[in-house]
Scaffold this motif. Structure first.
Motif, PDB file in Angstrom:
ATOM      1  N   ALA A   6      35.971  70.570  49.953  1.00  0.00           N
ATOM      2  CA  ALA A   6      37.102  71.075  50.734  1.00  0.00           C
ATOM      3  C   ALA A   6      38.406  70.489  50.201  1.00  0.00           C
ATOM      4  CB  ALA A   6      36.927  70.688  52.197  1.00  0.00           C
ATOM      5  N   PRO A   7      39.487  71.264  50.179  1.00  0.00           N
ATOM      6  CA  PRO A   7      40.770  70.720  49.735  1.00  0.00           C
ATOM      7  C   PRO A   7      41.307  69.691  50.734  1.00  0.00           C
ATOM      8  CG  PRO A   7      41.042  72.940  50.562  1.00  0.00           C
ATOM      9  CD  PRO A   7      39.574  72.666  50.544  1.00  0.00           C
ATOM     10  N   VAL A   8      41.997  68.696  50.201  1.00  0.00           N
ATOM     11  CA  VAL A   8      42.599  67.651  51.033  1.00  0.00           C
ATOM     12  C   VAL A   8      44.089  67.954  51.144  1.00  0.00           C
ATOM     13  CG1 VAL A   8      43.079  65.186  51.250  1.00  0.00           C
ATOM     14  CG2 VAL A   8      40.890  65.954  50.311  1.00  0.00           C
ATOM     15  N   ILE A   9      44.566  68.097  52.381  1.00  0.00           N
ATOM     16  CA  ILE A   9      45.972  68.405  52.644  1.00  0.00           C
ATOM     17  C   ILE A   9      46.577  67.241  53.418  1.00  0.00           C
ATOM     18  CG2 ILE A   9      47.558  70.013  53.771  1.00  0.00           C
ATOM     19  CD1 ILE A   9      45.309  72.121  53.496  1.00  0.00           C
ATOM     20  N   VAL A  10      47.747  66.748  52.955  1.00  0.00           N
ATOM     21  CA  VAL A  10      48.416  65.646  53.646  1.00  0.00           C
ATOM     22  C   VAL A  10      49.821  66.080  54.049  1.00  0.00           C
ATOM     23  CG1 VAL A  10      47.107  63.838  52.480  1.00  0.00           C
ATOM     24  CG2 VAL A  10      49.258  64.598  51.510  1.00  0.00           C
ATOM     25  N   ALA A  11      50.322  65.484  55.116  1.00  0.00           N
ATOM     26  CA  ALA A  11      51.687  65.723  55.574  1.00  0.00           C
ATOM     27  C   ALA A  11      52.422  64.392  55.619  1.00  0.00           C
ATOM     28  CB  ALA A  11      51.676  66.364  56.958  1.00  0.00           C
ATOM     29  N   VAL A  12      53.653  64.393  55.127  1.00  0.00           N
ATOM     30  CA  VAL A  12      54.468  63.181  55.100  1.00  0.00           C
ATOM     31  C   VAL A  12      55.676  63.387  55.993  1.00  0.00           C
ATOM     32  CG1 VAL A  12      55.813  61.613  53.657  1.00  0.00           C
ATOM     33  CG2 VAL A  12      53.760  62.685  52.730  1.00  0.00           C
ATOM     34  N   GLU A  13      55.869  62.471  56.933  1.00  0.00           N
ATOM     35  CA  GLU A  13      57.056  62.463  57.772  1.00  0.00           C
ATOM     36  C   GLU A  13      57.570  61.034  57.790  1.00  0.00           C
ATOM     37  OE1 GLU A  13      58.628  63.758  62.167  1.00  0.00           O
ATOM     38  OE2 GLU A  13      56.497  63.719  61.779  1.00  0.00           O
ATOM     39  N   GLY A  14      58.823  60.841  57.442  1.00  0.00           N
ATOM     40  CA  GLY A  14      59.366  59.491  57.361  1.00  0.00           C
ATOM     41  C   GLY A  14      59.046  58.866  56.005  1.00  0.00           C
ATOM     42  N   TRP A  15      58.867  57.557  55.996  1.00  0.00           N
ATOM     43  CA  TRP A  15      58.653  56.812  54.758  1.00  0.00           C
ATOM     44  C   TRP A  15      57.207  56.870  54.277  1.00  0.00           C
ATOM     45  CZ3 TRP A  15      62.228  54.732  51.658  1.00  0.00           C
ATOM     46  CH2 TRP A  15      63.528  54.604  52.170  1.00  0.00           C
ATOM     47  N   CYS A  16      57.046  56.988  52.976  1.00  0.00           N
ATOM     48  CA  CYS A  16      55.736  56.929  52.324  1.00  0.00           C
ATOM     49  C   CYS A  16      55.877  55.941  51.161  1.00  0.00           C
ATOM     50  CB  CYS A  16      55.335  58.307  51.826  1.00  0.00           C
ATOM     51  SG  CYS A  16      53.715  58.320  51.065  1.00  0.00           S
ATOM     52  N   ILE A  17      55.374  54.732  51.370  1.00  0.00           N
ATOM     53  CA  ILE A  17      55.596  53.638  50.419  1.00  0.00           C
ATOM     54  C   ILE A  17      54.250  53.019  50.037  1.00  0.00           C
ATOM     55  CG2 ILE A  17      56.704  51.394  50.096  1.00  0.00           C
ATOM     56  CD1 ILE A  17      58.678  52.188  52.282  1.00  0.00           C
ATOM     57  N   GLY A  18      54.146  52.593  48.775  1.00  0.00           N
ATOM     58  CA  GLY A  18      52.989  51.827  48.323  1.00  0.00           C
ATOM     59  C   GLY A  18      51.670  52.571  48.450  1.00  0.00           C
ATOM     60  N   ALA A  19      50.781  52.038  49.291  1.00  0.00           N
ATOM     61  CA  ALA A  19      49.452  52.639  49.453  1.00  0.00           C
ATOM     62  C   ALA A  19      49.536  54.051  50.031  1.00  0.00           C
ATOM     63  CB  ALA A  19      48.581  51.756  50.341  1.00  0.00           C
ATOM     64  N   GLY A  20      50.579  54.347  50.797  1.00  0.00           N
ATOM     65  CA  GLY A  20      50.777  55.708  51.286  1.00  0.00           C
ATOM     66  C   GLY A  20      50.975  56.681  50.131  1.00  0.00           C
ATOM     67  N   LEU A  21      51.720  56.247  49.108  1.00  0.00           N
ATOM     68  CA  LEU A  21      51.906  57.071  47.921  1.00  0.00           C
ATOM     69  C   LEU A  21      50.587  57.244  47.185  1.00  0.00           C
ATOM     70  CD1 LEU A  21      53.692  58.630  45.961  1.00  0.00           C
ATOM     71  CD2 LEU A  21      54.266  56.459  44.883  1.00  0.00           C
ATOM     72  N   ASP A  22      49.784  56.193  47.149  1.00  0.00           N
ATOM     73  CA  ASP A  22      48.460  56.292  46.528  1.00  0.00           C
ATOM     74  C   ASP A  22      47.608  57.344  47.234  1.00  0.00           C
ATOM     75  OD1 ASP A  22      48.860  54.245  44.594  1.00  0.00           O
ATOM     76  OD2 ASP A  22      48.512  52.746  46.146  1.00  0.00           O
ATOM     77  N   LEU A  23      47.673  57.368  48.556  1.00  0.00           N
ATOM     78  CA  LEU A  23      46.884  58.338  49.319  1.00  0.00           C
ATOM     79  C   LEU A  23      47.363  59.772  49.095  1.00  0.00           C
ATOM     80  CD1 LEU A  23      46.456  56.444  52.699  1.00  0.00           C
ATOM     81  CD2 LEU A  23      44.681  56.920  51.005  1.00  0.00           C
ATOM     82  N   ILE A  24      48.684  59.996  49.147  1.00  0.00           N
ATOM     83  CA  ILE A  24      49.154  61.376  48.985  1.00  0.00           C
ATOM     84  C   ILE A  24      48.996  61.864  47.548  1.00  0.00           C
ATOM     85  CG2 ILE A  24      50.724  61.228  50.943  1.00  0.00           C
ATOM     86  CD1 ILE A  24      53.038  61.271  48.888  1.00  0.00           C
TER      87      ILE A  24
END
Length: 79
Positions: free
Chosen positions: A2-20
């Motif tokens: 299944a495709p993985v879809i992410v939504a970003v609201e606000g800051w995406c730093i460090g490990a958050g960037l790794d996840l997206i």
């Protein structure tokens, strides 16, 4: 798989960037800001973002983010 879809609201730093960066589809709100802050701390981003980001945003943009620790807003991310 299944495709993985992410939504970003606000800051995406460090490990958050790794996840997206591992996702198939990324959606950002108008106030989203993405940053690779490891450079400002003098450490290396080691969870995969430096390996995955060039295929998403290109080599030069990845280098710019990794070496300068600058913030990228959603408008700039669209370019």
């Amino acid at each position: 798989r299944a495709p993985v879809i992410v939504a970003v609201e606000g800051w995406c730093i460090g490990a958050g960037l790794d996840l997206i960066s591992a996702a198939d589809v990324r959606l950002c709100s108008r106030d989203a800001k993405i940053s690779l802050r490891e450079a400002a701390l003098g450490i290396v981003a080691d969870l995969g973002s430096l390996q995955r980001c060039p295929t998403i945003i290109g080599d030069s943009n990845t280098r710019m983010m990794a070496l300068s620790a600058c913030d990228v807003d959603s408008e700039e991310a669209l370019r």
